[in-house]
Design a protein around this motif. Structure first.
Motif, PDB file in Angstrom:
ATOM      1  N   SER A 173      32.918  52.327  40.101  1.00 23.69           N
ATOM      2  CA  SER A 173      31.831  51.379  39.844  1.00 23.69           C
ATOM      3  C   SER A 173      32.068  50.032  40.528  1.00 23.69           C
ATOM      4  O   SER A 173      33.206  49.664  40.838  1.00 23.69           O
ATOM      5  CB  SER A 173      31.666  51.144  38.336  1.00 23.69           C
ATOM      6  N   ALA A 174      30.978  49.330  40.717  1.00 27.34           N
ATOM      7  CA  ALA A 174      31.051  47.975  41.279  1.00 27.34           C
ATOM      8  C   ALA A 174      31.848  47.061  40.352  1.00 27.34           C
ATOM      9  O   ALA A 174      32.511  46.130  40.826  1.00 27.34           O
ATOM     10  CB  ALA A 174      29.639  47.425  41.496  1.00 27.34           C
ATOM     11  N   ASP A 175      31.800  47.327  39.059  1.00 30.08           N
ATOM     12  CA  ASP A 175      32.572  46.509  38.112  1.00 30.08           C
ATOM     13  C   ASP A 175      34.068  46.570  38.411  1.00 30.08           C
ATOM     14  O   ASP A 175      34.761  45.555  38.340  1.00 30.08           O
ATOM     15  CB  ASP A 175      32.322  46.975  36.667  1.00 30.08           C
ATOM     16  N   THR A 176      34.560  47.744  38.751  1.00 29.81           N
ATOM     17  CA  THR A 176      35.978  47.888  39.097  1.00 29.81           C
ATOM     18  C   THR A 176      36.297  47.088  40.352  1.00 29.81           C
ATOM     19  O   THR A 176      37.342  46.436  40.441  1.00 29.81           O
ATOM     20  CB  THR A 176      36.331  49.373  39.307  1.00 29.81           C
ATOM     21  N   LEU A 177      35.404  47.115  41.328  1.00 29.04           N
ATOM     22  CA  LEU A 177      35.616  46.342  42.556  1.00 29.04           C
ATOM     23  C   LEU A 177      35.622  44.847  42.263  1.00 29.04           C
ATOM     24  O   LEU A 177      36.375  44.091  42.885  1.00 29.04           O
ATOM     25  CB  LEU A 177      34.566  46.693  43.601  1.00 29.04           C
ATOM     26  N   ARG A 178      34.805  44.418  41.309  1.00 32.75           N
ATOM     27  CA  ARG A 178      34.797  42.995  40.938  1.00 32.75           C
ATOM     28  C   ARG A 178      36.131  42.589  40.313  1.00 32.75           C
ATOM     29  O   ARG A 178      36.585  41.456  40.486  1.00 32.75           O
ATOM     30  CB  ARG A 178      33.618  42.684  40.027  1.00 32.75           C
ATOM     31  N   VAL A 179      36.786  43.502  39.608  1.00 39.12           N
ATOM     32  CA  VAL A 179      38.113  43.224  39.045  1.00 39.12           C
ATOM     33  C   VAL A 179      39.107  43.003  40.188  1.00 39.12           C
ATOM     34  O   VAL A 179      39.914  42.074  40.155  1.00 39.12           O
ATOM     35  CB  VAL A 179      38.570  44.368  38.103  1.00 39.12           C
ATOM     36  N   PHE A 180      39.041  43.847  41.213  1.00 38.09           N
ATOM     37  CA  PHE A 180      39.905  43.661  42.379  1.00 38.09           C
ATOM     38  C   PHE A 180      39.595  42.341  43.084  1.00 38.09           C
ATOM     39  O   PHE A 180      40.505  41.630  43.515  1.00 38.09           O
ATOM     40  CB  PHE A 180      39.744  44.819  43.363  1.00 38.09           C
ATOM     41  N   ALA A 181      38.323  42.008  43.205  1.00 36.06           N
ATOM     42  CA  ALA A 181      37.929  40.753  43.853  1.00 36.06           C
ATOM     43  C   ALA A 181      38.460  39.551  43.076  1.00 36.06           C
ATOM     44  O   ALA A 181      38.937  38.576  43.674  1.00 36.06           O
ATOM     45  CB  ALA A 181      36.409  40.677  43.985  1.00 36.06           C
ATOM     46  N   THR A 182      38.413  39.619  41.760  1.00 32.34           N
ATOM     47  CA  THR A 182      38.946  38.538  40.930  1.00 32.34           C
ATOM     48  C   THR A 182      40.453  38.390  41.128  1.00 32.34           C
ATOM     49  O   THR A 182      40.968  37.274  41.230  1.00 32.34           O
ATOM     50  CB  THR A 182      38.613  38.790  39.441  1.00 32.34           C
ATOM     51  N   ALA A 183      41.146  39.509  41.214  1.00 36.51           N
ATOM     52  CA  ALA A 183      42.603  39.464  41.454  1.00 36.51           C
ATOM     53  C   ALA A 183      42.890  38.845  42.823  1.00 36.51           C
ATOM     54  O   ALA A 183      43.819  38.049  42.969  1.00 36.51           O
ATOM     55  CB  ALA A 183      43.197  40.861  41.360  1.00 36.51           C
ATOM     56  N   ALA A 184      42.089  39.185  43.813  1.00 32.44           N
ATOM     57  CA  ALA A 184      42.266  38.610  45.152  1.00 32.44           C
ATOM     58  C   ALA A 184      42.001  37.112  45.128  1.00 32.44           C
ATOM     59  O   ALA A 184      42.717  36.334  45.777  1.00 32.44           O
ATOM     60  CB  ALA A 184      41.339  39.298  46.150  1.00 32.44           C
ATOM     61  N   GLU A 185      40.989  36.684  44.382  1.00 31.64           N
ATOM     62  CA  GLU A 185      40.693  35.254  44.281  1.00 31.64           C
ATOM     63  C   GLU A 185      41.851  34.491  43.647  1.00 31.64           C
ATOM     64  O   GLU A 185      42.144  33.368  44.040  1.00 31.64           O
ATOM     65  CB  GLU A 185      39.404  35.033  43.488  1.00 31.64           C
ATOM     66  N   GLU A 186      42.503  35.098  42.670  1.00 29.69           N
ATOM     67  CA  GLU A 186      43.662  34.449  42.048  1.00 29.69           C
ATOM     68  C   GLU A 186      44.772  34.248  43.065  1.00 29.69           C
ATOM     69  O   GLU A 186      45.440  33.213  43.080  1.00 29.69           O
ATOM     70  CB  GLU A 186      44.151  35.274  40.853  1.00 29.69           C
ATOM     71  N   GLN A 187      44.970  35.239  43.930  1.00 31.34           N
ATOM     72  CA  GLN A 187      45.983  35.108  44.977  1.00 31.34           C
ATOM     73  C   GLN A 187      45.581  34.034  45.985  1.00 31.34           C
ATOM     74  O   GLN A 187      46.402  33.195  46.381  1.00 31.34           O
ATOM     75  CB  GLN A 187      46.174  36.443  45.697  1.00 31.34           C
ATOM     76  N   LEU A 188      44.327  34.058  46.402  1.00 31.64           N
ATOM     77  CA  LEU A 188      43.851  33.079  47.383  1.00 31.64           C
ATOM     78  C   LEU A 188      43.896  31.657  46.835  1.00 31.64           C
ATOM     79  O   LEU A 188      44.216  30.714  47.567  1.00 31.64           O
ATOM     80  CB  LEU A 188      42.419  33.421  47.818  1.00 31.64           C
ATOM     81  N   ALA A 189      43.590  31.494  45.555  1.00 34.49           N
ATOM     82  CA  ALA A 189      43.565  30.155  44.952  1.00 34.49           C
ATOM     83  C   ALA A 189      44.929  29.482  45.022  1.00 34.49           C
ATOM     84  O   ALA A 189      45.013  28.259  45.075  1.00 34.49           O
ATOM     85  CB  ALA A 189      43.092  30.237  43.506  1.00 34.49           C
ATOM     86  N   GLY A 190      45.984  30.262  45.057  1.00 38.36           N
ATOM     87  CA  GLY A 190      47.319  29.696  45.120  1.00 38.36           C
ATOM     88  C   GLY A 190      47.702  29.169  46.490  1.00 38.36           C
ATOM     89  O   GLY A 190      48.670  28.421  46.612  1.00 38.36           O
TER      90      GLY A 190
END
Length: 157
Positions: free
Chosen positions: A29-46
């Motif tokens: 589902s797209a919801d699962t992909l959004r979880v991955f995107a959120t994890a990537a954003e946490e990495q990028l924010a650092g």
């Protein structure tokens, strides 16, 4: 394929077509992909300001089966790309995942982002610390020694 993650129906249809009948260990589902995107954003924010995120990509797939499996399982490997405001699904394909393999969420930076990271870090450091620059009149030998010492401090030598 370039689909905005907010376009849930198209994303879910693309994932269903990729997965076929497989459900376990796949992205469904797209919801699962959004979880991955959120994890990537946490990495990028650092490492980068949000305005510098466009163009970054994340390759993701779910974790593998438990140790009770003695063979690989079908999974879904997806690539997402950050746009100006949203994440986009760039590709999804079948892949194999092995028992006990961890979830993958690997961020890839563009060349410009890669060059920007140490500049952002230096800017953040300068805001919090007084930095000692390399002396303008330092010899090439002194610069090499400093570079070697810095690599050792950073644990990359």
């Amino acid at each position: 394929m370039r689909q905005n993650l907010n376009n849930t129906a198209k994303i879910d249809a693309a994932l269903a077509a990729t997965n076929g009948r497989a459900q376990s260990f796949t992205v469904t589902s797209a919801d699962t992909l959004r979880v991955f995107a959120t994890a990537a954003e946490e990495q990028l924010a650092g490492i980068l300001p949000k305005s510098a995120w466009p163009g970054a990509r994340v390759t993701c797939r779910p974790q593998g089966p438990s140790s009770s499996y003695s063979y690989s399982a079908q999974t879904t490997k997806c690539v997402l790309e950050r746009g100006a405001k949203d994440w986009f699904l760039i590709s999804c394909e079948r892949d194999q995942v092995f028992p006990k393999a961890p979830r993958m969420c690997r961020v890839t930076l563009t060349a410009a982002q890669t060059l920007a990271v140490p500049l952002v870090a230096e800017k953040r450091l300068a805001a919090a610390f007084t930095l000692t620059p390399v002396a303008q009149d330092a010899s090439a030998h002194e610069r090499l020694e400093l570079h070697a010492a810095a690599q050792k401090l950073a644990g990359v030598a």
